[in-house]
Design a protein around this motif. Structure first.
Motif, PDB file in Angstrom:
ATOM      1  N   PRO A   6     -10.511   1.767 -39.599  1.00  0.00           N
ATOM      2  CA  PRO A   6      -9.552   2.056 -38.530  1.00  0.00           C
ATOM      3  C   PRO A   6      -9.428   0.870 -37.592  1.00  0.00           C
ATOM      4  O   PRO A   6     -10.282  -0.011 -37.544  1.00  0.00           O
ATOM      5  N   ALA A   7      -8.335   0.850 -36.832  1.00  0.00           N
ATOM      6  CA  ALA A   7      -8.083  -0.249 -35.912  1.00  0.00           C
ATOM      7  C   ALA A   7      -9.113  -0.270 -34.790  1.00  0.00           C
ATOM      8  O   ALA A   7      -9.498  -1.332 -34.314  1.00  0.00           O
ATOM      9  N   ARG A   8      -9.565   0.898 -34.361  1.00  0.00           N
ATOM     10  CA  ARG A   8     -10.570   0.987 -33.299  1.00  0.00           C
ATOM     11  C   ARG A   8     -11.797   1.707 -33.836  1.00  0.00           C
ATOM     12  O   ARG A   8     -11.697   2.626 -34.645  1.00  0.00           O
ATOM     13  N   LYS A   9     -12.911   1.342 -33.323  1.00  0.00           N
ATOM     14  CA  LYS A   9     -14.137   2.055 -33.684  1.00  0.00           C
ATOM     15  C   LYS A   9     -14.212   3.330 -32.848  1.00  0.00           C
ATOM     16  O   LYS A   9     -13.846   3.333 -31.679  1.00  0.00           O
ATOM     17  N   PRO A  10     -14.702   4.446 -33.460  1.00  0.00           N
ATOM     18  CA  PRO A  10     -14.818   5.673 -32.664  1.00  0.00           C
ATOM     19  C   PRO A  10     -15.869   5.506 -31.567  1.00  0.00           C
ATOM     20  O   PRO A  10     -16.846   4.797 -31.736  1.00  0.00           O
ATOM     21  N   ILE A  11     -15.601   6.159 -30.464  1.00  0.00           N
ATOM     22  CA  ILE A  11     -16.511   6.070 -29.322  1.00  0.00           C
ATOM     23  C   ILE A  11     -17.730   6.924 -29.633  1.00  0.00           C
ATOM     24  O   ILE A  11     -17.619   8.103 -29.999  1.00  0.00           O
ATOM     25  N   GLU A  12     -18.885   6.342 -29.491  1.00  0.00           N
ATOM     26  CA  GLU A  12     -20.124   7.079 -29.747  1.00  0.00           C
ATOM     27  C   GLU A  12     -20.446   7.967 -28.546  1.00  0.00           C
ATOM     28  O   GLU A  12     -20.100   7.650 -27.411  1.00  0.00           O
ATOM     29  N   GLU A  13     -21.112   9.075 -28.846  1.00  0.00           N
ATOM     30  CA  GLU A  13     -21.501  10.004 -27.783  1.00  0.00           C
ATOM     31  C   GLU A  13     -22.570   9.368 -26.909  1.00  0.00           C
ATOM     32  O   GLU A  13     -23.470   8.690 -27.388  1.00  0.00           O
ATOM     33  N   ASP A  14     -22.433   9.596 -25.654  1.00  0.00           N
ATOM     34  CA  ASP A  14     -23.393   9.072 -24.699  1.00  0.00           C
ATOM     35  C   ASP A  14     -24.542  10.071 -24.570  1.00  0.00           C
ATOM     36  O   ASP A  14     -24.329  11.281 -24.466  1.00  0.00           O
ATOM     37  N   ALA A  15     -25.757   9.619 -24.578  1.00  0.00           N
ATOM     38  CA  ALA A  15     -26.926  10.491 -24.471  1.00  0.00           C
ATOM     39  C   ALA A  15     -26.952  11.191 -23.122  1.00  0.00           C
ATOM     40  O   ALA A  15     -27.447  12.315 -23.006  1.00  0.00           O
ATOM     41  N   ARG A  16     -26.396  10.558 -22.101  1.00  0.00           N
ATOM     42  CA  ARG A  16     -26.387  11.188 -20.778  1.00  0.00           C
ATOM     43  C   ARG A  16     -25.477  12.411 -20.763  1.00  0.00           C
ATOM     44  O   ARG A  16     -25.774  13.407 -20.112  1.00  0.00           O
ATOM     45  N   ILE A  17     -24.365  12.345 -21.503  1.00  0.00           N
ATOM     46  CA  ILE A  17     -23.452  13.497 -21.562  1.00  0.00           C
ATOM     47  C   ILE A  17     -24.114  14.659 -22.291  1.00  0.00           C
ATOM     48  O   ILE A  17     -24.009  15.812 -21.872  1.00  0.00           O
ATOM     49  N   ASP A  18     -24.834  14.353 -23.380  1.00  0.00           N
ATOM     50  CA  ASP A  18     -25.546  15.409 -24.106  1.00  0.00           C
ATOM     51  C   ASP A  18     -26.596  16.065 -23.219  1.00  0.00           C
ATOM     52  O   ASP A  18     -26.731  17.295 -23.197  1.00  0.00           O
ATOM     53  N   ALA A  19     -27.345  15.264 -22.485  1.00  0.00           N
ATOM     54  CA  ALA A  19     -28.370  15.819 -21.598  1.00  0.00           C
ATOM     55  C   ALA A  19     -27.733  16.652 -20.487  1.00  0.00           C
ATOM     56  O   ALA A  19     -28.248  17.717 -20.121  1.00  0.00           O
ATOM     57  N   LEU A  20     -26.598  16.204 -19.974  1.00  0.00           N
ATOM     58  CA  LEU A  20     -25.898  16.953 -18.933  1.00  0.00           C
ATOM     59  C   LEU A  20     -25.392  18.290 -19.464  1.00  0.00           C
ATOM     60  O   LEU A  20     -25.498  19.318 -18.780  1.00  0.00           O
ATOM     61  N   GLU A  21     -24.864  18.286 -20.684  1.00  0.00           N
ATOM     62  CA  GLU A  21     -24.387  19.549 -21.272  1.00  0.00           C
ATOM     63  C   GLU A  21     -25.532  20.523 -21.492  1.00  0.00           C
ATOM     64  O   GLU A  21     -25.390  21.731 -21.270  1.00  0.00           O
ATOM     65  N   LYS A  22     -26.685  20.035 -21.919  1.00  0.00           N
ATOM     66  CA  LYS A  22     -27.848  20.904 -22.113  1.00  0.00           C
ATOM     67  C   LYS A  22     -28.308  21.484 -20.778  1.00  0.00           C
ATOM     68  O   LYS A  22     -28.620  22.674 -20.686  1.00  0.00           O
ATOM     69  N   ARG A  23     -28.370  20.653 -19.752  1.00  0.00           N
ATOM     70  CA  ARG A  23     -28.784  21.140 -18.436  1.00  0.00           C
ATOM     71  C   ARG A  23     -27.787  22.151 -17.888  1.00  0.00           C
ATOM     72  O   ARG A  23     -28.168  23.143 -17.258  1.00  0.00           O
ATOM     73  N   LEU A  24     -26.492  21.912 -18.114  1.00  0.00           N
ATOM     74  CA  LEU A  24     -25.466  22.826 -17.643  1.00  0.00           C
ATOM     75  C   LEU A  24     -25.562  24.185 -18.343  1.00  0.00           C
ATOM     76  O   LEU A  24     -25.479  25.231 -17.698  1.00  0.00           O
ATOM     77  N   SER A  25     -25.770  24.181 -19.656  1.00  0.00           N
ATOM     78  CA  SER A  25     -25.889  25.455 -20.377  1.00  0.00           C
ATOM     79  C   SER A  25     -27.158  26.194 -19.959  1.00  0.00           C
ATOM     80  O   SER A  25     -27.163  27.418 -19.834  1.00  0.00           O
ATOM     81  N   ALA A  26     -28.254  25.474 -19.703  1.00  0.00           N
ATOM     82  CA  ALA A  26     -29.483  26.115 -19.238  1.00  0.00           C
ATOM     83  C   ALA A  26     -29.284  26.722 -17.854  1.00  0.00           C
ATOM     84  O   ALA A  26     -29.752  27.835 -17.572  1.00  0.00           O
ATOM     85  N   ALA A  27     -28.569  26.025 -16.989  1.00  0.00           N
ATOM     86  CA  ALA A  27     -28.303  26.555 -15.651  1.00  0.00           C
ATOM     87  C   ALA A  27     -27.407  27.791 -15.717  1.00  0.00           C
ATOM     88  O   ALA A  27     -27.611  28.748 -14.964  1.00  0.00           O
ATOM     89  N   GLN A  28     -26.438  27.790 -16.618  1.00  0.00           N
ATOM     90  CA  GLN A  28     -25.572  28.962 -16.772  1.00  0.00           C
ATOM     91  C   GLN A  28     -26.360  30.164 -17.283  1.00  0.00           C
ATOM     92  O   GLN A  28     -26.151  31.289 -16.827  1.00  0.00           O
ATOM     93  N   GLN A  29     -27.269  29.929 -18.203  1.00  0.00           N
ATOM     94  CA  GLN A  29     -28.095  31.028 -18.705  1.00  0.00           C
ATOM     95  C   GLN A  29     -28.997  31.581 -17.615  1.00  0.00           C
ATOM     96  O   GLN A  29     -29.170  32.797 -17.488  1.00  0.00           O
ATOM     97  N   ARG A  30     -29.577  30.707 -16.815  1.00  0.00           N
ATOM     98  CA  ARG A  30     -30.420  31.179 -15.703  1.00  0.00           C
ATOM     99  C   ARG A  30     -29.593  31.970 -14.693  1.00  0.00           C
ATOM    100  O   ARG A  30     -30.058  32.977 -14.154  1.00  0.00           O
ATOM    101  N   GLU A  31     -28.382  31.531 -14.436  1.00  0.00           N
ATOM    102  CA  GLU A  31     -27.515  32.233 -13.491  1.00  0.00           C
ATOM    103  C   GLU A  31     -27.137  33.619 -14.018  1.00  0.00           C
ATOM    104  O   GLU A  31     -27.106  34.594 -13.269  1.00  0.00           O
ATOM    105  N   GLU A  32     -26.865  33.714 -15.314  1.00  0.00           N
ATOM    106  CA  GLU A  32     -26.550  35.021 -15.900  1.00  0.00           C
ATOM    107  C   GLU A  32     -27.747  35.955 -15.816  1.00  0.00           C
ATOM    108  O   GLU A  32     -27.600  37.141 -15.519  1.00  0.00           O
ATOM    109  N   GLN A  33     -28.944  35.460 -16.074  1.00  0.00           N
ATOM    110  CA  GLN A  33     -30.147  36.282 -15.973  1.00  0.00           C
ATOM    111  C   GLN A  33     -30.407  36.710 -14.535  1.00  0.00           C
ATOM    112  O   GLN A  33     -30.850  37.815 -14.277  1.00  0.00           O
TER     113      GLN A  33
END
Length: 106
Positions: A6-33
């Motif tokens: 391809p003309a451009r290389k695909p953008i790789e996922e940032d580890a900080r975004i993955d960690a943020l998504e995990k923390r966000l889902s954990a916080a949502q689960q705690r809030e639901e509980q």
């Protein structure tokens, strides 16, 4: 460049975004509980309905059996049965009213 690349290389996922998504889902689960009330929902209603049914049937059947036995041994059978049935109904409704005033948490 070849045609397969391809003309451009695909953008790789940032580890900080993955960690943020995990923390966000954990916080949502705690809030639901945290927001979930204990003893609420369909299970608690089902249990309290079964409790009312058991109190009612137990009072009626228990009062009629005990009243029949007392009437049989004292030779006053229809009146013994009626008195026992009446007392069973009174006890059943008393238990139902106590359970309704106590609330679903017990």
């Amino acid at each position: 460049m070849s045609e397969d690349e391809p003309a451009r290389k695909p953008i790789e996922e940032d580890a900080r975004i993955d960690a943020l998504e995990k923390r966000l889902s954990a916080a949502q689960q705690r809030e639901e509980q945290r927001n979930l009330k204990p003893g609420s929902g369909a299970d608690a209603n089902y249990r309290s309905g079964n409790r009312v049914l058991a109190d009612l049937l137990g009072g009626l059947l228990g009062g009629s059996v005990i009243g029949y036995a007392i009437g049989y041994f004292t030779d006053t059978n229809p009146w013994g049965l009626l008195v026992g049935l009446f007392l069973g109904i009174v006890v059943a409704f008393r238990n139902i009213i106590r359970a309704a005033n106590r609330g679903p948490e017990n």
